[in-house]
Motif scaffolding. Structure first.
Motif, PDB file in Angstrom:
ATOM      1  N   VAL A 135      -5.446 -11.961  -7.961  1.00 33.29           N
ATOM      2  CA  VAL A 135      -4.916 -10.574  -8.165  1.00 33.29           C
ATOM      3  C   VAL A 135      -6.114  -9.847  -7.506  1.00 33.29           C
ATOM      4  O   VAL A 135      -7.266  -9.650  -8.047  1.00 33.29           O
ATOM      5  CB  VAL A 135      -4.633  -9.983  -9.651  1.00 33.29           C
ATOM      6  N   TYR A 136      -5.821  -9.223  -6.449  1.00 32.98           N
ATOM      7  CA  TYR A 136      -6.840  -8.295  -5.573  1.00 32.98           C
ATOM      8  C   TYR A 136      -6.130  -6.851  -5.513  1.00 32.98           C
ATOM      9  O   TYR A 136      -5.164  -6.771  -5.345  1.00 32.98           O
ATOM     10  CB  TYR A 136      -6.862  -9.048  -4.065  1.00 32.98           C
ATOM     11  N   VAL A 137      -7.191  -5.831  -5.787  1.00 35.71           N
ATOM     12  CA  VAL A 137      -7.080  -4.761  -5.957  1.00 35.71           C
ATOM     13  C   VAL A 137      -7.671  -3.754  -5.327  1.00 35.71           C
ATOM     14  O   VAL A 137      -8.768  -4.053  -4.618  1.00 35.71           O
ATOM     15  CB  VAL A 137      -7.171  -4.154  -7.308  1.00 35.71           C
ATOM     16  N   THR A 138      -7.061  -2.328  -4.982  1.00 37.68           N
ATOM     17  CA  THR A 138      -7.653  -1.674  -4.266  1.00 37.68           C
ATOM     18  C   THR A 138      -7.222  -0.005  -4.887  1.00 37.68           C
ATOM     19  O   THR A 138      -6.165  -0.170  -5.182  1.00 37.68           O
ATOM     20  CB  THR A 138      -7.593  -1.620  -2.777  1.00 37.68           C
ATOM     21  N   ASN A 139      -8.096   0.855  -4.868  1.00 36.42           N
ATOM     22  CA  ASN A 139      -7.816   2.295  -5.368  1.00 36.42           C
ATOM     23  C   ASN A 139      -7.248   3.182  -3.877  1.00 36.42           C
ATOM     24  O   ASN A 139      -7.354   4.436  -4.058  1.00 36.42           O
ATOM     25  CB  ASN A 139      -8.730   2.692  -6.140  1.00 36.42           C
ATOM     26  N   TYR A 140      -7.467   2.741  -2.814  1.00 32.04           N
ATOM     27  CA  TYR A 140      -7.171   3.226  -1.605  1.00 32.04           C
ATOM     28  C   TYR A 140      -5.693   4.126  -1.697  1.00 32.04           C
ATOM     29  O   TYR A 140      -4.746   3.301  -1.878  1.00 32.04           O
ATOM     30  CB  TYR A 140      -7.544   2.539  -0.400  1.00 32.04           C
ATOM     31  N   GLN A 141      -5.747   5.184  -1.182  1.00 28.05           N
ATOM     32  CA  GLN A 141      -4.405   5.794  -1.250  1.00 28.05           C
ATOM     33  C   GLN A 141      -4.136   6.031   0.280  1.00 28.05           C
ATOM     34  O   GLN A 141      -4.659   6.620   1.235  1.00 28.05           O
ATOM     35  CB  GLN A 141      -4.697   7.375  -1.711  1.00 28.05           C
ATOM     36  N   GLY A 142      -2.894   5.427   0.503  1.00 26.91           N
ATOM     37  CA  GLY A 142      -2.308   5.463   1.771  1.00 26.91           C
ATOM     38  C   GLY A 142      -1.906   6.843   2.239  1.00 26.91           C
ATOM     39  O   GLY A 142      -1.734   7.695   1.612  1.00 26.91           O
ATOM     40  N   VAL A 143      -1.913   6.907   3.657  1.00 26.22           N
ATOM     41  CA  VAL A 143      -1.676   8.310   4.416  1.00 26.22           C
ATOM     42  C   VAL A 143      -0.301   8.151   5.104  1.00 26.22           C
ATOM     43  O   VAL A 143      -0.200   7.267   5.718  1.00 26.22           O
ATOM     44  CB  VAL A 143      -2.758   8.561   5.278  1.00 26.22           C
ATOM     45  N   VAL A 144       0.645   9.209   4.930  1.00 25.04           N
ATOM     46  CA  VAL A 144       2.058   8.953   5.562  1.00 25.04           C
ATOM     47  C   VAL A 144       1.596   9.187   7.100  1.00 25.04           C
ATOM     48  O   VAL A 144       0.927  10.081   7.422  1.00 25.04           O
ATOM     49  CB  VAL A 144       2.619  10.074   5.212  1.00 25.04           C
ATOM     50  N   GLY A 145       2.270   8.333   7.904  1.00 29.90           N
ATOM     51  CA  GLY A 145       1.875   8.518   9.153  1.00 29.90           C
ATOM     52  C   GLY A 145       0.955   7.393   9.801  1.00 29.90           C
ATOM     53  O   GLY A 145       0.678   7.251  11.095  1.00 29.90           O
ATOM     54  N   LYS A 146       0.107   6.766   8.942  1.00 31.89           N
ATOM     55  CA  LYS A 146      -0.932   5.808   9.438  1.00 31.89           C
ATOM     56  C   LYS A 146      -0.183   4.403   9.296  1.00 31.89           C
ATOM     57  O   LYS A 146       0.888   4.145   8.555  1.00 31.89           O
ATOM     58  CB  LYS A 146      -2.111   5.731   8.673  1.00 31.89           C
TER      59      LYS A 146
ATOM     60  N   ILE B 290       0.941  -1.153   0.054  1.00 32.21           N
ATOM     61  CA  ILE B 290      -0.025  -0.001   0.107  1.00 32.21           C
ATOM     62  C   ILE B 290       1.100   1.345  -0.058  1.00 32.21           C
ATOM     63  O   ILE B 290       1.951   1.689   0.733  1.00 32.21           O
ATOM     64  CB  ILE B 290      -0.993   0.285   1.266  1.00 32.21           C
ATOM     65  N   THR B 291       0.822   2.241  -0.913  1.00 26.74           N
ATOM     66  CA  THR B 291       1.395   3.328  -0.923  1.00 26.74           C
ATOM     67  C   THR B 291       0.520   4.713  -0.892  1.00 26.74           C
ATOM     68  O   THR B 291      -0.557   4.732  -0.871  1.00 26.74           O
ATOM     69  CB  THR B 291       2.359   3.624  -2.300  1.00 26.74           C
ATOM     70  N   ASP B 292       1.200   5.760  -0.941  1.00 26.68           N
ATOM     71  CA  ASP B 292       0.562   7.106  -0.884  1.00 26.68           C
ATOM     72  C   ASP B 292       0.388   7.550  -2.190  1.00 26.68           C
ATOM     73  O   ASP B 292      -0.118   8.881  -2.529  1.00 26.68           O
ATOM     74  CB  ASP B 292       1.383   8.169  -0.112  1.00 26.68           C
ATOM     75  N   GLN B 293       0.581   6.924  -3.341  1.00 30.15           N
ATOM     76  CA  GLN B 293       0.158   7.053  -4.628  1.00 30.15           C
ATOM     77  C   GLN B 293      -1.032   7.085  -4.948  1.00 30.15           C
ATOM     78  O   GLN B 293      -1.812   6.148  -4.356  1.00 30.15           O
ATOM     79  CB  GLN B 293       1.152   6.218  -5.557  1.00 30.15           C
ATOM     80  N   GLU B 294      -1.781   7.868  -5.988  1.00 24.84           N
ATOM     81  CA  GLU B 294      -3.028   7.523  -6.601  1.00 24.84           C
ATOM     82  C   GLU B 294      -2.806   6.406  -7.479  1.00 24.84           C
ATOM     83  O   GLU B 294      -2.073   5.965  -8.029  1.00 24.84           O
ATOM     84  CB  GLU B 294      -3.490   8.736  -7.264  1.00 24.84           C
TER      85      GLU B 294
END
Length: 275
Positions: A90-101, A40-44
């Protein structure tokens, strides 16, 4: 990189007259283990978690995928998304991670087995300030072509770990020697100038892109194991092969091994066309 090695092999041929017995060798099947690969990353955009299982050594087949599983992403406050299966395994999400979480995943297979990852903090990563390509002529150790370096900044405070992912013409460089990672042990708090990142030269017109990721100490150790067992092989002094233990655990049984890694990272990215 070029290696020129000459081999002289002499085979002695001995002829004997003998009887032959046929022996049926029974090789026991190995334990089938879950293999997890995801970040999971902070990228879109889309992020993937890949689920598969190990296969027997002599089967000579592609690793079987794990289908119809429940895959849920959590932060420290609870559920943030349930991933959808876009292709088998292959399991996908478009959730954008948040720095500090802090993030982890939970997996439940159709057979009822449950797994989860250890929590990972999504840490800040410095921006890549510049990317350079320098032409080098052929030598005994290098092929002719363009080699890339980057400039970046290392924040003050020991304990940062990094990974770099490189793409040439939108293809990820994914061979064992392409795995590039480091700690800040010797560069803490300093600017990093002209850091060499390419292992193979580029050509004029190549579209080059590099990502700088902030990874955990656990991920750093995992990549160290991975590269040791894939790239640094072929001599009498190799490390003995062993299962790559990541940060995944079985909820049902503490004795059941799980392979792979689910990590969290911020990403800085820069690209160029070689001219």
């Amino acid at each position: 990189m070029k290696f020129r090695i000459s081999f002289l092999i002499i085979f002695p041929f001995l002829f004997f007259s003998s009887c032959q017995d046929v022996i049926d060798l029974e090789v026991p099947d190995g334990e089938v283990l879950l293999v997890v690969d995801g970040w999971i990353t902070d990228q879109e955009g889309e992020k993937q978690v890949l689920l598969s299982t190990t296969a027997n050594y002599f089967d000579n087949i592609k690793a079987p995928t794990v289908e119809d599983a429940l895959v849920v992403l959590f932060d420290e406050n609870g559920t943030v998304d349930t991933l959808l299966e876009s292709n088998p395994g292959v399991y996908v999400t478009n959730y954008q991670g948040v720095v500090g979480k802090t993030y982890h995943i939970y997996i439940q297979t159709v057979s009822g087995e449950e797994y989860e990852s250890n929590p990972e903090l999504l840490k800040f990563v410095s921006a890549i300030a510049a990317v350079h390509a320098e032409f080098k002529e052929e030598t005994s150790f290098e092929d002719e072509g363009y080699y890339v370096s980057i400039d970046t900044e290392e924040p003050l405070g020991i304990g940062d770990f990094y990974r770099w992912k490189q793409f040439v013409n939108d293809t990820l460089l994914n061979e064992p020697f392409d795995l590039l990672y480091a700690s800040d042990e010797f560069v803490d708090g300093n600017p990093i100038i002209d850091f060499d990142v390419t292992t193979e030269p580029l050509s004029l017109g190549d579209n080059y892109r590099i990502q700088q990721l902030s990874i955990s100490k656990e991920a750093f150790n995992f990549f160290t194991q991975l590269q040791t067992q894939t790239a640094f092989v072929g001599s009498l002094f190799d490390s003995p092969p062993a299962a790559l233990q990541g940060n995944m655990v079985s909820v049902n049984s503490t004795d059941k091994n799980v392979l792979g890694y689910f990590g969290a990272s911020a990403v800085s990215e820069i690209g160029m066309v070689v001219e």
